[in-house]
Design a protein around this motif. Structure first.
Motif, mmCIF file in Angstrom:
data_model
loop_
_atom_site.group_PDB
_atom_site.id
_atom_site.type_symbol
_atom_site.label_atom_id
_atom_site.label_comp_id
_atom_site.label_asym_id
_atom_site.label_seq_id
_atom_site.Cartn_x
_atom_site.Cartn_y
_atom_site.Cartn_z
ATOM 1 N N VAL A 17 -0.835 -8.779 3.357
ATOM 2 C CA VAL A 17 -0.259 -8.034 2.234
ATOM 3 C C VAL A 17 -0.823 -6.623 2.193
ATOM 4 O O VAL A 17 -0.090 -5.632 2.069
ATOM 5 C CB VAL A 17 -0.531 -8.768 0.906
ATOM 6 C CG1 VAL A 17 -0.278 -7.842 -0.287
ATOM 7 C CG2 VAL A 17 0.344 -10.007 0.785
ATOM 8 N N ALA A 18 -2.148 -6.516 2.300
ATOM 9 C CA ALA A 18 -2.786 -5.203 2.225
ATOM 10 C C ALA A 18 -2.384 -4.312 3.397
ATOM 11 O O ALA A 18 -2.046 -3.134 3.218
ATOM 12 C CB ALA A 18 -4.299 -5.367 2.180
ATOM 13 N N ALA A 19 -2.402 -4.868 4.609
ATOM 14 C CA ALA A 19 -2.116 -4.071 5.802
ATOM 15 C C ALA A 19 -0.715 -3.488 5.781
ATOM 16 O O ALA A 19 -0.470 -2.401 6.317
ATOM 17 C CB ALA A 19 -2.303 -4.936 7.051
ATOM 18 N N ASN A 20 0.209 -4.199 5.159
ATOM 19 C CA ASN A 20 1.611 -3.755 5.137
ATOM 20 C C ASN A 20 2.071 -3.330 3.750
ATOM 21 O O ASN A 20 3.279 -3.253 3.489
ATOM 22 C CB ASN A 20 2.506 -4.881 5.661
ATOM 23 C CG ASN A 20 2.267 -5.176 7.122
ATOM 24 O OD1 ASN A 20 2.593 -4.372 7.995
ATOM 25 N ND2 ASN A 20 1.663 -6.326 7.408
ATOM 26 N N SER A 27 4.913 -0.821 2.744
ATOM 27 C CA SER A 27 6.331 -1.185 2.790
ATOM 28 C C SER A 27 6.824 -1.740 1.465
ATOM 29 O O SER A 27 8.035 -1.921 1.284
ATOM 30 C CB SER A 27 6.565 -2.240 3.890
ATOM 31 O OG SER A 27 6.183 -1.748 5.153
ATOM 32 N N ASP A 28 5.905 -2.025 0.536
ATOM 33 C CA ASP A 28 6.308 -2.584 -0.751
ATOM 34 C C ASP A 28 6.949 -1.498 -1.617
ATOM 35 O O ASP A 28 6.626 -0.316 -1.506
ATOM 36 C CB ASP A 28 5.092 -3.174 -1.466
ATOM 37 C CG ASP A 28 5.472 -4.248 -2.463
ATOM 38 O OD1 ASP A 28 6.187 -5.184 -2.064
ATOM 39 O OD2 ASP A 28 5.062 -4.163 -3.635
ATOM 40 N N GLU A 29 7.851 -1.914 -2.471
ATOM 41 C CA GLU A 29 8.589 -0.968 -3.300
ATOM 42 C C GLU A 29 7.645 -0.146 -4.175
ATOM 43 O O GLU A 29 6.806 -0.689 -4.891
ATOM 44 C CB GLU A 29 9.589 -1.715 -4.185
ATOM 45 C CG GLU A 29 10.464 -0.803 -5.025
ATOM 46 C CD GLU A 29 11.440 -1.573 -5.912
ATOM 47 O OE1 GLU A 29 12.354 -0.941 -6.470
ATOM 48 O OE2 GLU A 29 11.278 -2.797 -6.048
ATOM 49 N N LYS A 30 7.758 1.165 -4.084
ATOM 50 C CA LYS A 30 7.023 2.124 -4.910
ATOM 51 C C LYS A 30 5.508 2.027 -4.730
ATOM 52 O O LYS A 30 4.740 2.373 -5.632
ATOM 53 C CB LYS A 30 7.407 1.962 -6.388
ATOM 54 C CG LYS A 30 8.885 2.204 -6.648
ATOM 55 C CD LYS A 30 9.276 2.032 -8.094
ATOM 56 C CE LYS A 30 10.777 2.284 -8.265
ATOM 57 N NZ LYS A 30 11.221 2.100 -9.658
ATOM 58 N N ALA A 31 5.083 1.579 -3.564
ATOM 59 C CA ALA A 31 3.644 1.441 -3.320
ATOM 60 C C ALA A 31 2.997 2.734 -2.857
ATOM 61 O O ALA A 31 1.809 2.950 -3.113
ATOM 62 C CB ALA A 31 3.390 0.344 -2.287
ATOM 63 N N THR A 32 3.728 3.602 -2.164
ATOM 64 C CA THR A 32 3.122 4.819 -1.622
ATOM 65 C C THR A 32 3.179 5.954 -2.643
ATOM 66 O O THR A 32 4.080 6.027 -3.490
ATOM 67 C CB THR A 32 3.842 5.272 -0.339
ATOM 68 O OG1 THR A 32 5.233 5.457 -0.611
ATOM 69 C CG2 THR A 32 3.678 4.235 0.762
ATOM 70 N N TRP A 78 -0.040 6.850 2.575
ATOM 71 C CA TRP A 78 -1.021 6.614 1.516
ATOM 72 C C TRP A 78 -0.425 5.785 0.385
ATOM 73 O O TRP A 78 0.611 6.137 -0.165
ATOM 74 C CB TRP A 78 -1.534 7.939 0.959
ATOM 75 C CG TRP A 78 -2.299 8.755 1.952
ATOM 76 C CD1 TRP A 78 -1.860 9.872 2.618
ATOM 77 C CD2 TRP A 78 -3.643 8.517 2.389
ATOM 78 N NE1 TRP A 78 -2.842 10.344 3.448
ATOM 79 C CE2 TRP A 78 -3.959 9.539 3.325
ATOM 80 C CE3 TRP A 78 -4.614 7.570 2.084
ATOM 81 C CZ2 TRP A 78 -5.201 9.621 3.953
ATOM 82 C CZ3 TRP A 78 -5.844 7.647 2.714
ATOM 83 C CH2 TRP A 78 -6.125 8.668 3.628
ATOM 84 N N VAL A 79 -1.111 4.692 0.040
ATOM 85 C CA VAL A 79 -0.628 3.815 -1.030
ATOM 86 C C VAL A 79 -1.511 3.974 -2.264
ATOM 87 O O VAL A 79 -2.700 4.300 -2.183
ATOM 88 C CB VAL A 79 -0.596 2.337 -0.594
ATOM 89 C CG1 VAL A 79 0.331 2.160 0.587
ATOM 90 C CG2 VAL A 79 -1.982 1.803 -0.279
ATOM 91 N N LYS A 119 -2.212 2.675 8.084
ATOM 92 C CA LYS A 119 -1.423 2.991 9.272
ATOM 93 C C LYS A 119 -1.434 4.494 9.530
ATOM 94 O O LYS A 119 -1.678 5.301 8.623
ATOM 95 C CB LYS A 119 0.018 2.503 9.090
ATOM 96 C CG LYS A 119 0.131 0.994 8.927
ATOM 97 C CD LYS A 119 1.580 0.560 8.737
ATOM 98 C CE LYS A 119 1.693 -0.955 8.601
ATOM 99 N NZ LYS A 119 3.089 -1.407 8.424
ATOM 100 N N ASP A 120 -1.158 4.856 10.786
ATOM 101 C CA ASP A 120 -1.093 6.271 11.139
ATOM 102 C C ASP A 120 0.302 6.815 10.885
ATOM 103 O O ASP A 120 1.178 6.118 10.347
ATOM 104 C CB ASP A 120 -1.549 6.487 12.583
ATOM 105 C CG ASP A 120 -0.620 5.849 13.616
ATOM 106 O OD1 ASP A 120 0.539 5.507 13.284
ATOM 107 O OD2 ASP A 120 -1.053 5.696 14.777
ATOM 108 N N SER A 121 0.508 8.070 11.264
ATOM 109 C CA SER A 121 1.786 8.735 10.982
ATOM 110 C C SER A 121 2.960 8.071 11.671
ATOM 111 O O SER A 121 4.111 8.259 11.261
ATOM 112 C CB SER A 121 1.710 10.205 11.406
ATOM 113 O OG SER A 121 1.401 10.313 12.792
ATOM 114 N N ASN A 122 2.704 7.276 12.718
ATOM 115 C CA ASN A 122 3.777 6.555 13.422
ATOM 116 C C ASN A 122 3.959 5.136 12.900
ATOM 117 O O ASN A 122 4.753 4.374 13.458
ATOM 118 C CB ASN A 122 3.485 6.510 14.926
ATOM 119 C CG ASN A 122 3.573 7.886 15.572
ATOM 120 O OD1 ASN A 122 4.448 8.680 15.222
ATOM 121 N ND2 ASN A 122 2.663 8.173 16.484
ATOM 122 N N GLY A 123 3.207 4.778 11.851
ATOM 123 C CA GLY A 123 3.339 3.445 11.295
ATOM 124 C C GLY A 123 2.573 2.385 12.044
ATOM 125 O O GLY A 123 2.810 1.184 11.847
#
Length: 488
Positions: free
Chosen positions: A292-295, A298-303, A310-311, A373-377
């Protein structure tokens, strides 16, 4: 090895005889239900067991009680295994027990910054003053506003006399109280102002004469304050439940906990097979939380920003940094329902919460962002070298910092020859011609590089920025940190 879809198909296709399960079906479904409940309990109880593990881990070093405080007198180093600690302030951590002390008085000196949480990681409910409801904050972000003052912590349901004119009164829903103090310094060469600020606090039971607190230095002593990632988690959870008052929140999940055999006043005695299932569930739950943390980006409105990795710990709209979508217990401000994904992300890799940590008041508290994650995801890995650019004039009235954490432990990256896994604006960082700051993060320092954080090959890592005393530029969305850009 069967695929996960095969496993689900097998469950769905288990034999039923005239509407009743066969003996084999009953055994399989009973074990599956026990396992699934245990995994969900693992995720749900992370706020409490993160807290309880800190109490036990630091208690082994410093002792237990309201009159003992662990102090990171030389800043916090990677030898202290605790989730995403800040190496750029002085910490003071105390774990009190109201069932042993009764109501507690905190004497807050001027210019303190501290918070108080219960043992489910909920900020204590304080007074409402001039329309402001205080939750968990003491000192600068609290009702004394940095002037200092007397605070009184009472257990929920307390019927004794309270002098609200003398004390700022906070109510606690658990026996356990986490008292978390931060001390600031303006030079990394002189930490004494931060230590003095932390050790200026007083804590004593109501009606008793104040007694000196034992401030135990822990910076140079290894400590493990992490929660288990296996079946030991449930043993710790049972120990916690037995030590606490019955919690009235989330009755359904407490019922699930009881179905595993963990109930206040009862002996937890799983069978050998249940112990096997609990161990599997603990290992699975930990991996689910880490996934969950690593990804989480991708969660809605997380960044924080649409074009960055950045989240935010507490979600916001991309065009409105003045309001959070979740409250201090990770509940939607619209529905009141818990954002279970955001809460898992928070408490598998972080700890502590108060209004000051999520406030949208200029200059108050801090703002935080995680990058996995880096700029390339791609996930950040210690074998690679990255650069990250912080544009000129970061929006921090006190200071800003960048810290790297081990992906597995969430403690500071423990790299050879590196005392702290962070760089901050007090470190005399080399700036570019335009005032920006470029930091290199990787296993080896490139020639000519001034600003460098060392990673460990073979280990993943993630990063956290902190803006203490966030300025208007942050809330106006005029400032945006760069992503990690892989260079080799």
């Amino acid at each position: 090895m069967a695929s996960s879809s095969d496993h689900y198909q097998e469950l769905a296709n288990l034999e039923m005889d005239g509407g009743y399960p066969t003996a084999d079906t009953t055994r399989t479904l009973d074990e599956e239900l026990y396992f699934q409940r245990a995994v969900q309990v693992y995720l749900w109880a992370l706020p409490a067991i993160n807290m309880y593990a800190m109490k036990k881990g630091l208690g082994e070093l410093s002792g237990y009680g309201h009159d003992v405080m662990s102090v990171t007198e030389k800043r916090l180093k990677p030898n202290t295994l605790i989730t995403t600690p800040n190496s750029d302030v002085i910490y003071g951590l105390t774990f009190a027990d109201l069932s042993k002390t009764g109501p507690l008085v905190i004497d807050a000196p001027p210019m303190l910054q501290a918070l108080i949480d219960d043992f489910w990681h909920r900020p204590l409910t304080g007074p409402e003053i001039d329309g402001v409801q205080y939750l968990g904050d003491i000192g600068l972000p609290g009702p004394d506003k940095g002037a200092g003052g007397k605070y009184l912590i009472v257990p929920e349901g307390y019927e004794g006399e309270i002098d609200s004119d003398e004390y700022f009164v906070f109510t606690c829903r658990t026996n356990g109280v986490f008292i978390f103090v931060r001390g600031f310094f303006s030079s990394v060469d002189d930490l004494s102002p931060g230590v003095k600020a932390v050790e200026g606090i007083g804590i004593h039971p109501l009606g008793q004469e104040p007694a000196p607190i034992t401030f135990n230095p822990i910076s140079d002593t290894p400590a493990n304050a992490l929660f288990p990632a296996d079946g030991g988690y449930f043993d710790m959870l049972d120990e916690f439940i037995q030590s606490e008052r019955i919690d009235r929140d989330d009755a359904y999940m407490h019922g699930v906990l009881a179905a595993l055999g963990i109930r206040k006043g009862h002996t937890f005695a799983p069978t050998d097979r249940q112990k096997e299932l609990l161990d599997l569930a603990g290992r699975t739950g930990w991996k689910m939380a880490k996934n969950v943390a690593a990804n989480y980006a991708s969660d809605e409105k997380a960044t924080w920003w649409e074009d960055r990795q950045w989240v935010a710990h507490v979600k916001t709209e991309k065009d409105d940094f003045m309001h959070t979508l979740l409250d201090e217990e990770w509940r939607s401000r619209e529905t009141g329902h818990t954002d279970v994904t955001a809460k898992v992300h928070m408490f598998v890799n972080h700890y502590s919460i108060s209004t000051g940590m999520v406030s949208a008041i200029v200059g108050l508290g801090a703002k935080y962002g995680d990058a996995y994650k880096d700029s390339n995801g791609e996930f950040l890995r210690g074998d690679n070298t990255y650069t990250i650019n912080m544009p000129a004039d970061p929006p921090a009235g006190l200071f800003w910092s960048l810290t790297i954490y081990d992906a597995e432990t969430a403690a500071g990256v423990d790299a050879p020859g590196q005392t702290y896994s962070s760089l901050n604006s007090m470190d005399g960082l080399e700036e570019n011609a335009d005032g920006s700051t470029t930091i290199v993060v990787g296993p080896q320092r490139p020639e000519g590089t001034a600003n460098w954080l060392r990673t460990v090959p073979g280990r993943g890592f993630f990063s956290l920025f902190r803006f203490y005393g966030p300025t208007q530029r942050f809330f106006d969305r005029q400032y945006k940190p760069g992503d990690f850009v892989r260079t080799s």
